[in-house]
Each structure stands twice: as C-alpha cells, then as structure tokens.
Scaffold this active site. Sequence first.
Site, short mmCIF file in Angstrom:
data_model
loop_
_atom_site.label_atom_id
_atom_site.label_comp_id
_atom_site.label_asym_id
_atom_site.label_seq_id
_atom_site.Cartn_x
_atom_site.Cartn_y
_atom_site.Cartn_z
N CYS A 273 2.56 6.84 -5.73
CA CYS A 273 4.05 7.24 -6.48
C CYS A 273 4.90 7.96 -5.75
CB CYS A 273 3.47 7.95 -7.67
SG CYS A 273 2.61 6.88 -8.94
N1 LIG Z 1 -1.70 5.45 -9.97
C1 LIG Z 1 -1.26 6.42 -10.60
O1 LIG Z 1 -1.48 7.54 -10.89
C2 LIG Z 1 0.10 5.97 -11.32
C3 LIG Z 1 0.79 6.70 -12.32
C4 LIG Z 1 1.92 6.61 -12.96
C5 LIG Z 1 2.40 5.20 -12.66
N2 LIG Z 1 2.07 4.18 -11.72
C6 LIG Z 1 2.64 3.07 -11.42
O2 LIG Z 1 1.74 2.00 -12.38
C7 LIG Z 1 1.75 0.88 -11.51
C8 LIG Z 1 0.56 0.41 -11.33
O3 LIG Z 1 -0.16 1.28 -10.49
P1 LIG Z 1 -1.71 1.64 -10.14
O4 LIG Z 1 -1.85 2.71 -9.53
O5 LIG Z 1 -2.55 1.14 -11.40
O6 LIG Z 1 -2.05 0.22 -9.29
P2 LIG Z 1 -3.55 -0.37 -8.96
O7 LIG Z 1 -3.32 -1.07 -7.34
O8 LIG Z 1 -4.75 0.59 -9.26
O9 LIG Z 1 -3.69 -1.51 -10.12
C9 LIG Z 1 -2.92 -2.59 -10.17
C10 LIG Z 1 -3.57 -3.83 -10.57
O10 LIG Z 1 -2.73 -4.86 -10.52
C11 LIG Z 1 -3.48 -6.08 -10.09
N3 LIG Z 1 -2.43 -6.97 -9.87
C12 LIG Z 1 -1.98 -7.36 -8.91
N4 LIG Z 1 -1.00 -8.37 -8.76
C13 LIG Z 1 -1.17 -8.88 -9.96
C14 LIG Z 1 -0.65 -10.09 -10.94
N5 LIG Z 1 0.16 -10.83 -10.35
N6 LIG Z 1 -1.50 -10.21 -12.15
C15 LIG Z 1 -2.39 -9.45 -12.80
N7 LIG Z 1 -2.93 -8.59 -11.80
C16 LIG Z 1 -2.20 -8.27 -10.69
C17 LIG Z 1 -4.15 -5.49 -8.77
O11 LIG Z 1 -5.39 -6.44 -8.48
C18 LIG Z 1 -4.81 -4.31 -9.32
O12 LIG Z 1 -5.91 -4.26 -10.07
C19 LIG Z 1 2.72 0.97 -10.28
O13 LIG Z 1 3.96 0.80 -10.51
C20 LIG Z 1 2.52 2.49 -10.01
O14 LIG Z 1 3.64 3.15 -9.53
C21 LIG Z 1 0.77 4.73 -11.14
#
Ligand SMILES: NC(=O)c1ccc[n+]([C@@H]2O[C@H](COP(=O)([O-])OP(=O)(O)OC[C@H]3O[C@@H](n4cnc5c(N)ncnc54)[C@H](O)[C@@H]3O)[C@@H](O)[C@H]2O)c1
Length: 439
Positions: A273
């Site tokens: 992030c």
């Molecule tokens: N990790 C954090 O602490 C956090 C906190 C707040 C916000 N975010 C935001 O949340 C969002 C997700 O982050 P995350 O950390 O969970 O990512 P992540 O990589 O852990 O998870 C994302 C998931 O989406 C899947 N994916 C990718 N393309 C896809 C598609 N076309 N269809 C279905 N699934 C798909 C991936 O395989 C993965 O399992 C991002 O925008 C991030 O900035 C993350």
Amino acid sequence: MVIDQLINKIEKKKALVGIIGMGYVGLPLILRFCEEDFRVLGFDVDSKKVATLKRGKSYLKSIPSTRVSQIVRSGLLEVTDDFSRLYKPDCILICVPTPLTEKMEPDLQYIEKTTDAIRKHLRKGQLIVLESTTYPGNTEELILPRLESTGMRVGKDFFLAFSPEREDPGNKRFTTQQIPKVVAGITPSCQKAAVSLYRQIIQKVIPVSSPRVAELTKLLENIYRSVNIALVNELKMLADRMGIDIWEVIEAASTKPFGFSPFYPGPGMGGHCIPIDPFYLSWKAKEYDFTTRFIQLAGEINVHIPYYVVSKIQDALNGRGKSIKSSKILILGIAYKKDVDDARESPALAIMDLLQKKGATLLYHDPYIPVLPPFRKYLFQLNSSPLTKRLLHRMDAVVVVTDHSQIDYPWVVKHAPLTIDTRNVTKNMKQWKKKIVKA
Ligand SMILES: NC(=O)c1ccc[n+]([C@@H]2O[C@H](COP(=O)([O-])OP(=O)(O)OC[C@H]3O[C@@H](n4cnc5c(N)ncnc54)[C@H](O)[C@@H]3O)[C@@H](O)[C@H]2O)c1
C-alpha cells in the site's frame, strides 16, 4: 422495487455475498461475512488458493487454518475459479490487486478484467462494491460505464459503490469488525444497499457523499503515513550526522499529549500500500494540471533509505577493515513489517540487491518466509537459514531489517560480530554498544 428486495435479503442474511480476489483483503472479509451467517461465494484466478481453501486451510499467516476449516465445515463458504458463476451472488465485493506498472503508473488490468467478468454475467438487483485502493474517479469513470454498457442502469437495475479496505494484516488490536468502514454509492439507493451490507459485519459504517470522496479518503490515509515516515526517515539521517539518537527524540516528543503522533524510521518503505497508493493520486493529479509535491518528495526520501542503510553497512565494515565485497551478511527479516509473511515491496529486497551488486555473500533468516519467491523487481534464489550461534559467528554483519517479535535480539547481538539495526531492537543493549550500528 429492486432495491427494497435487495436490502430485505441483506437484512435477513439471505443475500449471497461474492468476493472476488481472496488475498489479504478478500479472505478476512469472507470469514467475517460467514461468521455473521452469510453464505459466501469466493472467486480467485489463483487455482492454488481455491484448492487450499477447499481443503479448509489458510495460506495467510495472519489467519489460522482453524478459522478457515470451521467456516468450510459450516457449509457457508464455497470457492471457485469459475467466473461464469458471477450471476449468482446478490452482492459482489472486488478485492483484486491495484499495483503500479514499471513506469509507476496505475496498473488497472485486474480491475478491468474483473469488471469485464462481472459485466458478462451482470443481473438485475446485484450490488457491486469496489474495495481495492484506487484514484478518485475510478469507480465512476472505469467501472460504471462498463457495467452500464449492458443496458442496465445504475441505481435502478444494479447498484455500485466504493468502500476502501483498511485491513492491517497482523494487527491484533483491531479486527475487521472493529475497523470503521467508509462507504459511498454512486446513487442514493446504491449508498443505501452498500451501507446496509456493511452494517451486517462492521461495527461502524461511515457513509460519505460520493465514491470520489471515499477513494481520496483512502489515499489521504496512506499518503499521511508515507509523508510522515519520510519525515522521520529524513530526520534520522540528519540526527545520525549530529550524533543524536532519533529514536530517543521520538520517544521524548511522544510524551506531548496533543498535536504529535509518532512515526518511526526504518529501512525504507514496504508493503502493498504505502509505497504504491500515493502514486495513484500523483498520476490522476496530472489530469488536473497539478503536481503532488509532498507525495513525490516523500517517495524520493523513502526510496533513498535502503541506499542509506547500505552506506551505513559499508562504513561499519570499513571501520573493521572490511569491505562489502566478499563479506558474509545475514539479513534478519524480509517481511515488510513485523510478524507478517508478506514481503511485497519490502525494503529488504532493495537492500539485498544493492549488497549483492557490491559483491556481498548474502544469507537471510525470516521465520515467516522460508523461501524467497520471485518479486516484481527481484529474484533471489535463497531459503531462510536456521538462526544458530554457528551461523551468527560465521557472519561479518547481521542487518536487522524486520523486527519480528519472536527473535531473541540480545542473543543475536551477543553472538554476531556486528549488528546493523534499522528498527531500534538494540535500544537497551548498552553492553554491546561497540558492535551495534543504528541505520
Ligand atoms: N494488504 C493490505 O493490507 C491492504 C490494505 C488495504 C487495502 N488493500 C488494497 O486491497 C486490494 C487487494 O490487496 P491484497 O493485499 O488483498 O492483494 P492480494 O494480492 O493479497 O490478493 C489479491 C487476490 O486477487 C486475485 N486476483 C488477481 N486478479 C484477479 C482477477 N482478475 N479475478 C479474481 N481474482 C484475482 C489474486 O490471485 C489474489 O488472490 C489492493 O487494491 C490493495 O491496495 C490492501
């Protein structure tokens, strides 16, 4: 009316919730809905994740398998990589990645692909909520027209909202349920549907007037952290030159009961992030002929910190008649923050890359990361070495990059010939002062 039917279903917990992207954000949300007796259909393109969940196992350190297996046994959760089933859920939450391209511009391919998959199967009465962090305007400008290209109308046939995720993996003080959630719908009925959904699983829901407000709210939260971390990182370098311990200064300043929130310096910024999200705003700002100088400056300082750490390692070795070239250096902690298994964008990787280019022999230990996977910019073929007295004796230097709680730091410092400390884990180790360098 379509909206009344949807809200009725949500309030009676009869709505099927679809979660797309079962990562650090999606999986905790899945569990939360199931804990409140909602049926959930989880989607992911990663078939390994789908298979692991089907076996009732977790792939995230912050979520124990027992929690997953309980939910799977309850029959409330089904997971799939078959996106043709997207017509089934009444509510669909999008939790896919929003990284940057090589040119540091928003990489929107995941949101685009997901929106296209939803569009293909969109049916009347569905609520779609984007949870992924993005720039102000994304929900209205990118998602809305694609969904309306089906001929269905937002606020009437389907509902669209944005609600930024505030998940903090590994944070034991605040659970998903306790972290207030900002929510904004495109129309009043979209707002009503989204607020009613989140009220089922979150203690406090904060409605705001538009998705753009909610999108910028999330970015403000992350930019606030990025700028303040850069500020203390810059002051750390100055304080070092002045012979002042910045950690002692922050501790003293923190005694002020108002107007000061402590931020701590470190080896550079990491995670999915803070190093990424601010650039979503810089990019969008260009459309408005505006340069976001604080974001850029913070980025520059934070990107420089791994170089600073390496220069401190170099000086420390030099003081012992050694060079980085041919030195054996142990990196202690790869994860971007303590007690998590996530190494994405970790400053440890930049530090390792710089050290390797200067000819160091590298080893690492991280209890949460047994093997280094390939990263966006780096590839190291290394496994975590067991942390033993023998290993520490063999090293020329140990660099503490992540302050995982389970490491016995006094023991490490005692047995290592030299410790470079980027996290202040050596705060009370006066007896070994001569072999500790803060960086
Ligand atoms: N990790 C954090 O602490 C956090 C906190 C707040 C916000 N975010 C935001 O949340 C969002 C997700 O982050 P995350 O950390 O969970 O990512 P992540 O990589 O852990 O998870 C994302 C998931 O989406 C899947 N994916 C990718 N393309 C896809 C598609 N076309 N269809 C279905 N699934 C798909 C991936 O395989 C993965 O399992 C991002 O925008 C991030 O900035 C993350």
